[in-house]
Design a protein around this motif. Structure first.
Motif, PDB file in Angstrom:
ATOM      1  N   TYR A  18       0.814  -1.205   0.000  1.00 25.24           N
ATOM      2  CA  TYR A  18       0.000   0.000   0.000  1.00 25.24           C
ATOM      3  C   TYR A  18       0.852   1.261   0.000  1.00 25.24           C
ATOM      4  O   TYR A  18       0.423   2.310  -0.399  1.00 25.24           O
ATOM      5  CB  TYR A  18      -0.910   0.024   1.217  1.00 25.24           C
ATOM      6  N   ARG A  19       2.048   1.141   0.507  1.00 24.66           N
ATOM      7  CA  ARG A  19       2.838   2.364   0.593  1.00 24.66           C
ATOM      8  C   ARG A  19       3.410   2.746  -0.764  1.00 24.66           C
ATOM      9  O   ARG A  19       3.802   3.858  -0.981  1.00 24.66           O
ATOM     10  CB  ARG A  19       3.977   2.178   1.570  1.00 24.66           C
ATOM     11  N   PHE A  29      -2.296  15.392  -4.881  1.00 24.42           N
ATOM     12  CA  PHE A  29      -2.050  16.100  -3.626  1.00 24.42           C
ATOM     13  C   PHE A  29      -0.705  16.806  -3.642  1.00 24.42           C
ATOM     14  O   PHE A  29      -0.515  17.818  -2.990  1.00 24.42           O
ATOM     15  CB  PHE A  29      -2.209  15.181  -2.409  1.00 24.42           C
ATOM     16  N   ARG A  33      -0.180  20.952  -3.282  1.00 24.63           N
ATOM     17  CA  ARG A  33       0.395  21.226  -1.984  1.00 24.63           C
ATOM     18  C   ARG A  33       0.522  22.702  -1.669  1.00 24.63           C
ATOM     19  O   ARG A  33       0.296  23.118  -0.537  1.00 24.63           O
ATOM     20  CB  ARG A  33       1.748  20.548  -1.861  1.00 24.63           C
ATOM     21  N   PHE A  34       0.906  23.484  -2.643  1.00 19.82           N
ATOM     22  CA  PHE A  34       1.136  24.894  -2.333  1.00 19.82           C
ATOM     23  C   PHE A  34      -0.042  25.782  -2.691  1.00 19.82           C
ATOM     24  O   PHE A  34       0.052  26.981  -2.708  1.00 19.82           O
ATOM     25  CB  PHE A  34       2.420  25.376  -3.005  1.00 19.82           C
ATOM     26  N   ASN A  53      -9.853  21.766   3.270  1.00 20.80           N
ATOM     27  CA  ASN A  53      -8.416  21.586   3.447  1.00 20.80           C
ATOM     28  C   ASN A  53      -8.072  20.257   4.090  1.00 20.80           C
ATOM     29  O   ASN A  53      -6.911  19.952   4.302  1.00 20.80           O
ATOM     30  CB  ASN A  53      -7.869  22.701   4.326  1.00 20.80           C
ATOM     31  N   SER A  54      -9.081  19.489   4.429  1.00 23.45           N
ATOM     32  CA  SER A  54      -8.810  18.268   5.177  1.00 23.45           C
ATOM     33  C   SER A  54      -8.083  17.226   4.345  1.00 23.45           C
ATOM     34  O   SER A  54      -7.660  16.214   4.872  1.00 23.45           O
ATOM     35  CB  SER A  54     -10.124  17.684   5.696  1.00 23.45           C
ATOM     36  N   ASN A  55      -7.952  17.455   3.040  1.00 19.09           N
ATOM     37  CA  ASN A  55      -7.350  16.421   2.199  1.00 19.09           C
ATOM     38  C   ASN A  55      -5.924  16.730   1.750  1.00 19.09           C
ATOM     39  O   ASN A  55      -5.305  15.915   1.079  1.00 19.09           O
ATOM     40  CB  ASN A  55      -8.247  16.190   0.987  1.00 19.09           C
ATOM     41  N   ARG A  56      -5.428  17.903   2.112  1.00 20.50           N
ATOM     42  CA  ARG A  56      -4.080  18.263   1.694  1.00 20.50           C
ATOM     43  C   ARG A  56      -3.087  17.307   2.344  1.00 20.50           C
ATOM     44  O   ARG A  56      -3.258  16.878   3.474  1.00 20.50           O
ATOM     45  CB  ARG A  56      -3.765  19.698   2.125  1.00 20.50           C
ATOM     46  N   PHE A  57      -2.045  16.976   1.602  1.00 19.82           N
ATOM     47  CA  PHE A  57      -0.966  16.104   2.086  1.00 19.82           C
ATOM     48  C   PHE A  57      -1.432  14.668   2.329  1.00 19.82           C
ATOM     49  O   PHE A  57      -0.814  13.938   3.084  1.00 19.82           O
ATOM     50  CB  PHE A  57      -0.325  16.669   3.360  1.00 19.82           C
ATOM     51  N   THR A  58      -2.562  14.290   1.733  1.00 16.83           N
ATOM     52  CA  THR A  58      -3.003  12.898   1.839  1.00 16.83           C
ATOM     53  C   THR A  58      -3.250  12.348   0.443  1.00 16.83           C
ATOM     54  O   THR A  58      -3.219  13.094  -0.528  1.00 16.83           O
ATOM     55  CB  THR A  58      -4.342  12.768   2.608  1.00 16.83           C
ATOM     56  N   TYR A  59      -3.535  11.062   0.359  1.00 16.84           N
ATOM     57  CA  TYR A  59      -3.834  10.498  -0.951  1.00 16.84           C
ATOM     58  C   TYR A  59      -5.323  10.305  -1.221  1.00 16.84           C
ATOM     59  O   TYR A  59      -5.701   9.624  -2.157  1.00 16.84           O
ATOM     60  CB  TYR A  59      -3.041   9.218  -1.236  1.00 16.84           C
ATOM     61  N   ARG A  60      -6.183  10.917  -0.403  1.00 18.61           N
ATOM     62  CA  ARG A  60      -7.593  10.975  -0.795  1.00 18.61           C
ATOM     63  C   ARG A  60      -7.821  12.326  -1.494  1.00 18.61           C
ATOM     64  O   ARG A  60      -7.044  13.270  -1.292  1.00 18.61           O
ATOM     65  CB  ARG A  60      -8.503  10.840   0.422  1.00 18.61           C
ATOM     66  N   CYS A  79     -11.114   7.505   1.324  1.00 23.81           N
ATOM     67  CA  CYS A  79     -10.579   6.507   2.251  1.00 23.81           C
ATOM     68  C   CYS A  79     -11.446   6.496   3.495  1.00 23.81           C
ATOM     69  O   CYS A  79     -11.898   7.546   3.941  1.00 23.81           O
ATOM     70  CB  CYS A  79      -9.160   6.869   2.676  1.00 23.81           C
ATOM     71  N   GLY A  80     -11.646   5.316   4.079  1.00 21.81           N
ATOM     72  CA  GLY A  80     -12.413   5.298   5.315  1.00 21.81           C
ATOM     73  C   GLY A  80     -12.785   3.900   5.755  1.00 21.81           C
ATOM     74  O   GLY A  80     -12.261   2.900   5.241  1.00 21.81           O
TER      75      GLY A  80
END
Lengths: 640, 640
Positions: A18-19, A29, A33-34, A53-60, A79-80
């Protein structure tokens, strides 16, 4: 033509897949980012759960609460937790923000088989297309109820075990002890999500107000310190120095006073505090307090600050607070409500009839005699036997107090009946003065004034609870803030004839009572104030002593060895500004705002009422290594 | 016609006068109470000391840094410390914001006498009129240097004692031990005011970024918990349960992972952490860490978040950070700088010459042989004997390593000299490969590769320090951020042949190395990352293990009893999302930003390097009551 990829996680075959997965849109994402997706304060206030903004820096690409009709046609990654599935066709996926419905494409038997075998609460990642739901499938109760996501690929990120301790669809049914032991599951309930997310937002709003609008400085102070004389029981911490221990601070009181002497004239902190109070329900051995101190201020300064702060940070889902908060002296509070933390969200105050009853000298033996009553008129005049019995239980601690409960149908009859007990003149005077009408309930208590008031204060709360359970709407649903001021500076100590601080030894006496300090210290009022919301004590503070000689005199009255506070006395004499402050019990305040059963519902990881961590059942035995390092031997029970 | 009122504070005559004083303008703050004087962010960023809101809810009208020419003619009230007086005419009053000059009216002998007898650092309150200074009295170095305040009334709010331990006008001269003991006086120095006020502003900016721009949730986690296996030494806290102790958390690691499992997918906290590391300079037994965790993220997600956060919250008085931060693998960092926290604010990296020197088999006995050098060319080629001696001291820990320091005037001569040692071919090859020129300094080390690199890493820092002391400008004055990634997952344990975590047991292995976990665990890299600023390790984090079986396998390799982490393993299996995070050492970061000598200068109340509170000298002996309550006996030294 759907591209359906099913990935299952197997520990042996593909250890860490998964990684390294490349999601079809995994680069989004990074590109984003910026990009600053700042959301105006308004929408944050209106719904703490919605935030793009809850999705920044994630893969959703979205959280499970965000998709709407306007997203139809978009390719999305969610994701969840797998919360539910039915008919091998519909899935519900959940995260801390909300729910989204997913659809398994027809004829995809592989995916259907996988979902069928997948335990609820497994973590999945889904890529798919947003569709609008057929009209008859729209769920207007759900914010995402107009859409669903057609799955194109699905990955199981982490499979849950098959036998979770409770069902995530039934918050009400899970017992608290079980919820606490598996707190990491319990936190997934929408109620707990709301509580913790609101708590964070409130702390943010308060910090912004204090820093940006009032120039306060956030200072973290130590918790490993020296024992405070004359305070609560403090936890101790052994050290590598044989026989020497830190104490865990019960509040940053001494540090914040040092900050005032140090020129940090406007201080605040979400302070971590510790008190070892043994087993007490609704108390925690460690707790958070919003700690505030200011130089060059007075009672109006501190109370004004807190009023404005609470008004500005008050949640929009509650009715607004009044423009100014009522103030009541300690004396008035006791006289009207029988307590120093009165619930002023409803009337029915205690009334004094001492003057009338005093005329019958047979009635009392005690010096400080008092007679008080509560009256409830039609339609609040039901008093069944069961309630009577329950209220009688309250008298247990006041055996010297006479407590009369009357369910009055006919006022004249009541007077007659009372004549035997009180004397006919007095009974008549009472009836006309109260005045007593047909169809009313009266609670009358006589005896030691202070006991009578305490008892009627408790009766008032208990009887209102009963009336509410009967369907009466007694309270208006607002939060009623109240300042209780003019507390006594001292109270009777445990040893008779001694004094102890009602607040703490650093509280300043009221300047108008300064002349009483030597001759009659128990009559001296303090420059202290408590904030009470609907009967809950939320905050307490005072103007502090800033003069060394004054502080020494108070310590002497309290019989506290001044050498234990040498540093504090030196500090006062180094040029310490006049100052005052307050500490707000954050847990209690949030429990009132969020109307929770217990303060445990607004704390992420509370201890049990015994003080144990419910997850690990800490405290636990220590190793020999620790015993040696800290020069400790544990005394067995038999030896002590 | 001046109305001059002089008030002196006498404990006997007028006990509490100051609290009831009616200032001529005392009602102003009440009128102003609901007036919102919000200041735009811009001015806050430019000067953290200026803020008009600093006077709300107080009885001053301005702080001591605010008055300007535009205020001339205003009646003002100032409060602060009497810092200085001269000629019975001029006073300087100071608070945490700045200084203001006051003038005593001519012929007011009473006031002159009072001031003359008043010790410096007494707290005074002054009411007066703002005047513009005569042209020749303007002090352009002071923000209030164009004005002065003509005193109309003066009150002594708190008289200081006559013999303060150090002079407030001489920060540099006060010894640190004395400053720490009287921290409440030390904090008045402008340097400490700047540090604490900046710290607060930075925390506010970071919180705003995380909450408002990235939807993070601030969650406070407990500090009384269960011992963490395989970590640092944790303080213990005895309880009323005989023989049972809490441990004070060394970090909220387990709690934040539980939050991820609990659906709080974006968590942060200014966490209070504890470690008992005994006496170590620049470490504190309790410290603050900016603790962050995110679900559904990866290395790029976490590092990207931190880069953007630091860029946005970076102080304007420093040069801006680069747009992206460099990344260096652990292996590269060691190879180029001899350390995993390299100072990349200057070049002069270590160079490898192993291949050349390996040709002379007489030179090495060790298996893991390495030869490396540092070269400094003109004008950086001074190497006095004293420096040589100092650098030789660094070899003490590496007795097997050969360390050659050469101050080369003539390259050919050097080659000849080296030929005896290395063999002539090798010396010549070395000279042409490095290449060595006239007028240069070369440090050459050979032996065990890892020791050689460590030694040259230390030599590099030490020699640069010397060059700077000689006046060379080696560093560009910027902060150079660097991510060190790809750390090894394990390192050799204390017992030979055992493993211990390089980071902590919850760190995920690099997916590309998964196949090595069983056969060659020491070769496995971790998904871990450290942030290094100019040689200071500021933050460390990792992607965590979220799979139960994987976690169990790692614990087994580490020889950690998995029953101690039963709750953690259960948590992973309850449906725990993939997640990762980081912890930033706030004290260290602020010390770098503010360029202070020690982290103690950015902490309000630090402990001494022995772990004692310098003000009260806590820890201290406990009472018999506490011994009994906590079932403790203190072992005497002779018994252990």
């Amino acid at each position: 033509m759907l591209r359906t990829i099913i990935r299952t996680f197997t520990i042996n075959s593909n250890y860490n897949f998964y990684r390294s997965i490349k999601l079809p849109n995994s680069s989004i994402f990074l590109q984003k980012r910026f990009q600053n997706l700042y959301i105006a304060n308004k929408s944050q206030e209106e719904n703490v759960h919605i935030n793009l903004n809850s999705n920044r820096f994630t893969y959703r690409t979205y959280n499970c609460e965000q998709l709407r009709l306007q997203n139809v046609g978009e390719k999305v990654t969610l994701c969840g937790w797998l919360e539910y599935q039915r008919m091998n066709k519909f899935l519900v996926i959940r995260d801390g923000y909300g729910h989204t419905q997913l659809i398994i494409p027809d004829k995809n038997e592989e995916l259907q088989r996988l979902i069928k075998s997948l335990p609820y609460e497994s973590i999945i990642e889904v890529y798919g297309t947003v569709l609008s739901r057929p009209r008859d499938m729209i769920n207007s109760k759900q914010t995402t109820g107009e859409i669903e996501v057609l799955i194109e690929s699905l990955a199981v990120l982490n499979r849950a075990c098959d036998d979770l301790p409770f069902n995530l669809r039934e918050f009400q049914k899970a017992k608290e002890a079980l919820r606490m032991k598996y707190r990491y599951i319990d936190l997934r309930f929408p109620e707990m999500q709301r509580n913790l997310r609101f708590r964070s937002k409130f702390i943010m709003d308060v910090s912004n107000f204090l820093v940006n609008e009032c120039s306060f400085v956030n200072v973290e102070t130590p918790t490993l310190f020296k024992k405070t004389p004359g305070g609560a029981q403090e936890f101790i911490v052994p050290t590598r120095f044989p026989g020497e221990f830190y104490s865990l601070v019960q509040s940053p009181q001494q540090f914040k006073q040092m900050l005032m002497a140090g020129g940090i004239d406007r201080y605040f902190q979400i302070a971590h505090c510790y008190r070892d109070e043994g087993s007490r329900s609704d108390r925690q051995p460690e707790f958070a307090q919003l700690d505030i101190e200011m130089s060059f201020t007075n009672v109006e300064g501190v109370t004004g600050l807190i009023e404005e702060m609470l008004q500005l940070c008050w949640p929009s889902f509650l009715k607004p607070l009044p423009k100014t908060f009522s103030k009541l002296s300690y004396k008035e509070a006791i006289e009207m409500y029988g307590t120093d933390k009165p619930d002023t969200s409803f009337d029915f105050t205690i009334k004094n009839c001492t003057d009338i009853l005093k005329k019958n000298t047979n009635l009392y033996s005690t010096v400080d005699f008092g007679a008080y009553y509560l009256i409830f008129k039609n339609p609040y005049n039901r008093l069944p036997k069961s309630v009577k019995n329950q209220l009688n239980l309250l008298t247990e601690n006041y055996s010297e107090t006479k407590f009369i409960q009357s369910n009055i149908i006919n006022a004249a009859e009541w007077t007659t009946k009372m004549s035997n007990l009180l004397g006919s003149n007095i009974a008549a005077e009472l009836q006309s003065n109260i005045p007593i009408t047909d169809n009313s309930v009266v609670f009358l208590a006589l005896g030691n004034r202070s006991h009578v008031l305490q008892l009627l204060g408790a009766v008032r709360l208990e009887y209102i609870k009963f009336l509410e359970s009967e369907g009466h709407k007694i309270k208006d649903g607002c939060v009623h803030p109240l300042w209780v001021i003019d507390f006594p500076l001292f109270e009777e100590g445990i040893e008779p004839g001694t004094l102890q601080s009602a607040h703490h030894p650093f509280t300043a006496p009221h300047p108008d009572d300064a002349h009483l300090l030597e001759i009659s210290p128990k009559k001296v009022r303090a420059l202290a104030y408590d904030l009470v919301l609907n009967g809950h004590e939320i905050a307490g503070g005072s103007i502090r002593i800033h003069n060394r000689k004054e502080q020494e005199f108070i310590l002497q009255l309290l019989n506290i060895d001044k050498s234990l506070l040498q540093h504090h006395l030196d500090m006062l004499e180094s040029g310490c500004p006049p100052h005052g402050g307050i500490a707000i019990g954050l847990d209690r305040l949030l429990a009132v705002m969020l109307n929770t059963q217990s303060i445990r519902d607004v704390i992420a990881f509370p201890k049990t009422f015994e003080g144990r961590d419910p997850i690990t059942s800490a405290p636990s035995p220590i190793t020999d290594h620790d015993k040696k390092l800290y020069h400790l031997e544990v005394a067995t029970k038999s030896r002590l």
